[in-house]
Design a protein around this motif. Structure first.
Motif, PDB file in Angstrom:
ATOM      1  N   ALA A  49       0.828  -1.207   0.000  1.00  0.00           N
ATOM      2  CA  ALA A  49       0.000   0.000   0.000  1.00  0.00           C
ATOM      3  C   ALA A  49       0.862   1.256   0.000  1.00  0.00           C
ATOM      4  O   ALA A  49       0.581   2.219  -0.733  1.00  0.00           O
ATOM      5  N   VAL A  50       1.927   1.254   0.782  1.00  0.00           N
ATOM      6  CA  VAL A  50       2.831   2.411   0.814  1.00  0.00           C
ATOM      7  C   VAL A  50       3.507   2.584  -0.538  1.00  0.00           C
ATOM      8  O   VAL A  50       3.621   3.693  -1.055  1.00  0.00           O
ATOM      9  N   ARG A  51       3.923   1.484  -1.151  1.00  0.00           N
ATOM     10  CA  ARG A  51       4.545   1.571  -2.467  1.00  0.00           C
ATOM     11  C   ARG A  51       3.561   2.114  -3.490  1.00  0.00           C
ATOM     12  O   ARG A  51       3.917   2.948  -4.322  1.00  0.00           O
ATOM     13  N   ASP A  52       2.320   1.665  -3.449  1.00  0.00           N
ATOM     14  CA  ASP A  52       1.323   2.153  -4.395  1.00  0.00           C
ATOM     15  C   ASP A  52       1.078   3.643  -4.231  1.00  0.00           C
ATOM     16  O   ASP A  52       0.835   4.346  -5.209  1.00  0.00           O
ATOM     17  N   LEU A  53       1.134   4.133  -3.005  1.00  0.00           N
ATOM     18  CA  LEU A  53       0.913   5.565  -2.772  1.00  0.00           C
ATOM     19  C   LEU A  53       2.108   6.425  -3.162  1.00  0.00           C
ATOM     20  O   LEU A  53       1.948   7.544  -3.632  1.00  0.00           O
ATOM     21  N   LEU A  54       3.319   5.918  -2.971  1.00  0.00           N
ATOM     22  CA  LEU A  54       4.503   6.757  -3.136  1.00  0.00           C
ATOM     23  C   LEU A  54       5.261   6.544  -4.442  1.00  0.00           C
ATOM     24  O   LEU A  54       6.136   7.332  -4.759  1.00  0.00           O
ATOM     25  N   ASP A  55       4.935   5.527  -5.214  1.00  0.00           N
ATOM     26  CA  ASP A  55       5.679   5.244  -6.443  1.00  0.00           C
ATOM     27  C   ASP A  55       5.247   6.214  -7.538  1.00  0.00           C
ATOM     28  O   ASP A  55       4.084   6.218  -7.949  1.00  0.00           O
ATOM     29  N   PRO A  56       6.164   7.055  -8.032  1.00  0.00           N
ATOM     30  CA  PRO A  56       5.778   8.032  -9.053  1.00  0.00           C
ATOM     31  C   PRO A  56       5.477   7.400 -10.411  1.00  0.00           C
ATOM     32  O   PRO A  56       4.856   8.026 -11.258  1.00  0.00           O
ATOM     33  N   ARG A  57       5.908   6.171 -10.626  1.00  0.00           N
ATOM     34  CA  ARG A  57       5.645   5.524 -11.912  1.00  0.00           C
ATOM     35  C   ARG A  57       4.202   5.054 -12.040  1.00  0.00           C
ATOM     36  O   ARG A  57       3.732   4.787 -13.134  1.00  0.00           O
ATOM     37  N   LEU A  58       3.510   4.929 -10.908  1.00  0.00           N
ATOM     38  CA  LEU A  58       2.114   4.525 -10.959  1.00  0.00           C
ATOM     39  C   LEU A  58       1.242   5.747 -11.214  1.00  0.00           C
ATOM     40  O   LEU A  58       1.625   6.877 -10.941  1.00  0.00           O
TER      41      LEU A  58
END
Length: 70
Positions: free
Chosen positions: A37-46
């Motif tokens: 969930a943290v990766r989904d929120l903070l990943d600029p590529r998404l």
């Protein structure tokens, strides 16, 4: 512990290994979900914090078969 005295206890009462193992499994699963969930929120590529669903929606709109006709 598992080689000597612990093995005797686990043969008599397997719950001594079952409950800690189950708790550890649940904690690892929850940490994995939190990290995703943290990766989904903070990943600029998404796509804008929408995660995989946001990226799928953006891809499906841009690859619509009607866009070539317009």
């Amino acid at each position: 512990m598992l080689i000597r005295q612990g093995r005797e206890f686990m043969e008599v009462a397997p719950r001594l290994a079952l409950w800690p193992g189950l708790c550890l499994t649940i904690v690892v699963y929850c940490l994995n979900m939190f990290g995703d969930a943290v990766r989904d929120l903070l990943d600029p590529r998404l796509c804008g914090g929408g995660g995989r669903l946001g990226a799928d929606r953006a891809a499906s709109v841009s690859s619509s078969p009607l866009t070539g006709w317009l």
